[in-house]
Design an enzyme around this catalytic site. Structure first.
Site, short mmCIF file in Angstrom:
data_model
loop_
_atom_site.label_atom_id
_atom_site.label_comp_id
_atom_site.label_asym_id
_atom_site.label_seq_id
_atom_site.Cartn_x
_atom_site.Cartn_y
_atom_site.Cartn_z
N ARG A 57 0.38 -1.42 -0.13
CA ARG A 57 0.04 -0.20 -0.02
C ARG A 57 1.09 0.97 0.00
O ARG A 57 0.37 2.48 -0.48
CB ARG A 57 -0.75 0.11 1.18
CG ARG A 57 -1.84 1.42 1.59
CD ARG A 57 -2.49 1.04 2.65
NE ARG A 57 -1.76 1.28 3.56
CZ ARG A 57 -2.35 0.21 4.62
NH1 ARG A 57 -3.57 -0.37 4.92
NH2 ARG A 57 -1.40 0.88 6.26
N TYR A 110 -14.29 21.82 -11.55
CA TYR A 110 -14.96 20.56 -12.09
C TYR A 110 -15.84 19.96 -11.26
O TYR A 110 -15.55 20.34 -9.87
CB TYR A 110 -13.12 19.34 -11.83
CG TYR A 110 -13.91 18.43 -12.08
CD1 TYR A 110 -14.63 18.09 -13.82
CD2 TYR A 110 -14.00 16.85 -11.17
CE1 TYR A 110 -14.60 16.49 -13.45
CE2 TYR A 110 -13.88 16.11 -11.21
CZ TYR A 110 -14.70 15.65 -12.28
OH TYR A 110 -14.64 14.02 -13.54
N ASP A 182 -5.96 22.57 -9.97
CA ASP A 182 -6.63 21.49 -10.36
C ASP A 182 -5.22 22.02 -12.43
O ASP A 182 -6.67 22.56 -12.66
CB ASP A 182 -7.22 21.06 -10.86
CG ASP A 182 -7.58 19.56 -11.68
OD1 ASP A 182 -7.13 19.69 -12.41
OD2 ASP A 182 -8.90 19.17 -10.80
N LYS A 207 -7.03 10.96 -17.49
CA LYS A 207 -7.25 12.39 -19.12
C LYS A 207 -5.65 12.23 -20.01
O LYS A 207 -5.44 11.29 -20.54
CB LYS A 207 -7.34 13.81 -18.46
CG LYS A 207 -8.67 13.68 -17.59
CD LYS A 207 -9.73 13.44 -17.51
CE LYS A 207 -10.70 13.19 -17.34
NZ LYS A 207 -11.32 14.17 -16.71
C1 LIG Z 1 -11.63 14.34 -14.92
C2 LIG Z 1 -11.41 15.61 -14.10
C3 LIG Z 1 -10.91 14.74 -13.55
C4 LIG Z 1 -11.22 13.59 -11.95
O1 LIG Z 1 -11.23 13.11 -12.84
P1 LIG Z 1 -10.92 11.46 -12.54
O2 LIG Z 1 -10.41 10.20 -12.50
O3 LIG Z 1 -12.21 11.49 -13.67
O4 LIG Z 1 -11.47 11.36 -11.50
C5 LIG Z 1 -10.49 16.23 -11.85
N1 LIG Z 1 -10.37 17.18 -12.54
C6 LIG Z 1 -10.37 17.95 -14.07
C7 LIG Z 1 -10.01 19.30 -14.60
C8 LIG Z 1 -11.93 16.42 -14.88
O5 LIG Z 1 -11.39 17.25 -15.66
#
Ligand SMILES: *Cc1c(COP(=O)(O)O)cnc(C)c1O
Length: 391
Positions: A57, A110, A182, A207
């Site tokens: 972990r 988000y 973010d 992404k």
């Molecule tokens: C998709 C996204 C997230 C979350 O990511 P996941 O892997 O889907 O949980 C967070 N911030 C932004 C800007 C995103 O586009």
């Protein structure tokens, strides 16, 4: 080293892995120790911040291969893996907050990050204030003695406001709080958060890092000062990700520079074509010269990814459905950053409190993939023909 080279070499360790190019998938829970002193020394190493294998972990060479590469690319001290981008956002905030603290959150964040604030954080006694993403240095008027985090996301989710992060960071640091970002849209290649005053940077690795629409992954990178708090928070709440997924993410990372440059080129081409269409009210793409945040984008960013929005001229729902439902190359679905194009209707007006959003001109978010742009434009053009037939 330039980023293109870092993407190829960072986080790899062939010397420790029989010369194998990619760090192998280490499946592990139990790790065996040779002796009592080995057990005690390895935990001591780990408590001193070293990457020592003690228990699955806590981290393995597989997880470090991704974490070390992302930390180097973001320009931070160290990174921590999380099982999704949302887990990364949630636990990064949680690691720094306690009951009675105040969080300043951009109004264009988000959506699920906002929901986390409204539910879990409020339940644990954290006050949250949403602010206009264009506030810049004006953030100082909203900072309170108990403000711990100013959270930024640039450009904003769905609506693509570019934030003046250096101005926000200056005021935030003077008040003794930290800036959390973010940074998913630009990826570590096109925005260098730590050069602009960010203390903690989040990537939804799902992404562009993964890049193939098949793995959930999150990463949080911190400065040396913020790292111990972040890492303790992640560790105490048992954050980890499966080694097969981590492996796929580090594999995706190796080609990020070629993919992202192509996403940028394709995205700008399609955005410019859309701007000339009579059905389109406006295009929200920071690399276009008429975008309100274009100058800030040019000052701070090194490129644009393939994600942007457009607003259509007011139209009946049947016309919108005729446009969207029969596209051949654009899939309709959540997430983005994979090799393929996506399109999604969104209505940001429901999730705004510090700013107004009027969705009379419906917002459509597009992710431009690696297909030929002529083919993509033809697909959209046929969609507009169907749209006009319903007006
Ligand atoms: C998709 C996204 C997230 C979350 O990511 P996941 O892997 O889907 O949980 C967070 N911030 C932004 C800007 C995103 O586009």
């Amino acid at each position: 080293m330039k980023d293109e080279t870092k993407l190829v070499v960072a986080g790899r360790d062939p010397e420790s892995n029989y010369g194998i190019v990619n760090v192998p998938v280490y499946h592990a829970s139990t790790v065996l120790f040779d002796s009592l002193s080995d057990l005690q020394n390895r935990f001591k190493d780990r408590n001193d911040g070293k990457q020592a294998v003690t228990y699955g972990r806590v981290g393995t060479p597989t997880s470090w291969s991704l974490e070390n590469a992302v930390a180097e690319l973001e320009g931070g001290y160290r990174s921590q893996i999380f099982p999704s981008g949302l887990a990364a956002c949630a636990h990064a905030m949680q690691a720094f907050l306690k009951a009675g603290d105040h969080l300043l959150m951009t109004d264009s964040v988000y959506g699920p990050s906002r929901t986390y604030c409204e539910t879990v954080l409020k339940r644990f006694g954290v006050e949250v204030t949403y602010y206009n993403p264009l506030i810049g240095a004006g953030i100082s008027e909203l900072i309170r003695p108990n403000t711990r985090i100013v959270f930024v996301e640039s450009p904003g989710s769905q609506t693509f406001e570019i934030q003046d992060i250096p101005a926000i960071a200056d005021k935030t640091h003077k008040a003794g709080a930290i800036v959390m970002m973010d940074n998913t849209w630009a990826s570590p290649l096109f925005y260098k958060p730590f050069e602009h005053g960010v203390d903690v940077s989040i990537q939804a690795g799902t992404k562009y890092i993964v890049g193939h629409s098949d793995v959930m992954m999150g990463l949080v990178t911190a400065t040396k000062e913020a790292w111990p708090t972040l890492q303790a928070g992640a560790n105490l709440s048992g954050q980890t990700a499966g080694p097969d997924d981590v492996y796929l993410a580090q594999r995706g990372l190796r080609t990020l520079s070629v993919r992202l440059k192509q996403h940028m080129e394709n995205g700008i081409k399609v955005a410019e074509w859309l701007k000339g269409r009579e059905e389109v009210h406006s295009v929200l793409h920071p690399a276009l010269s008429d975008h309100p945040g274009h100058d800030l984008w040019k000052r701070d960013f090194l490129g644009a990814s393939g994600l942007f929005s457009m607003r259509l001229n007011k139209l009946p729902k049947e016309a919108l459905a005729a446009f969207l439902d029969d596209l051949k190359l654009f899939g309709m679905g959540y997430s983005w950053g994979g090799y393929e194009s996506l399109i999604l209707y969104a209505d940001p007006s429901h999730s705004r409190t510090a700013t107004n959003w009027d969705n009379t001109n419906p917002l459509i978010r597009l992710h431009i993939g690696l297909e030929d742009t002529g083919d993509l434009i033809e697909d959209l053009s046929e969609g507009f023909d169907r749209l006009r037939a319903k007006l």
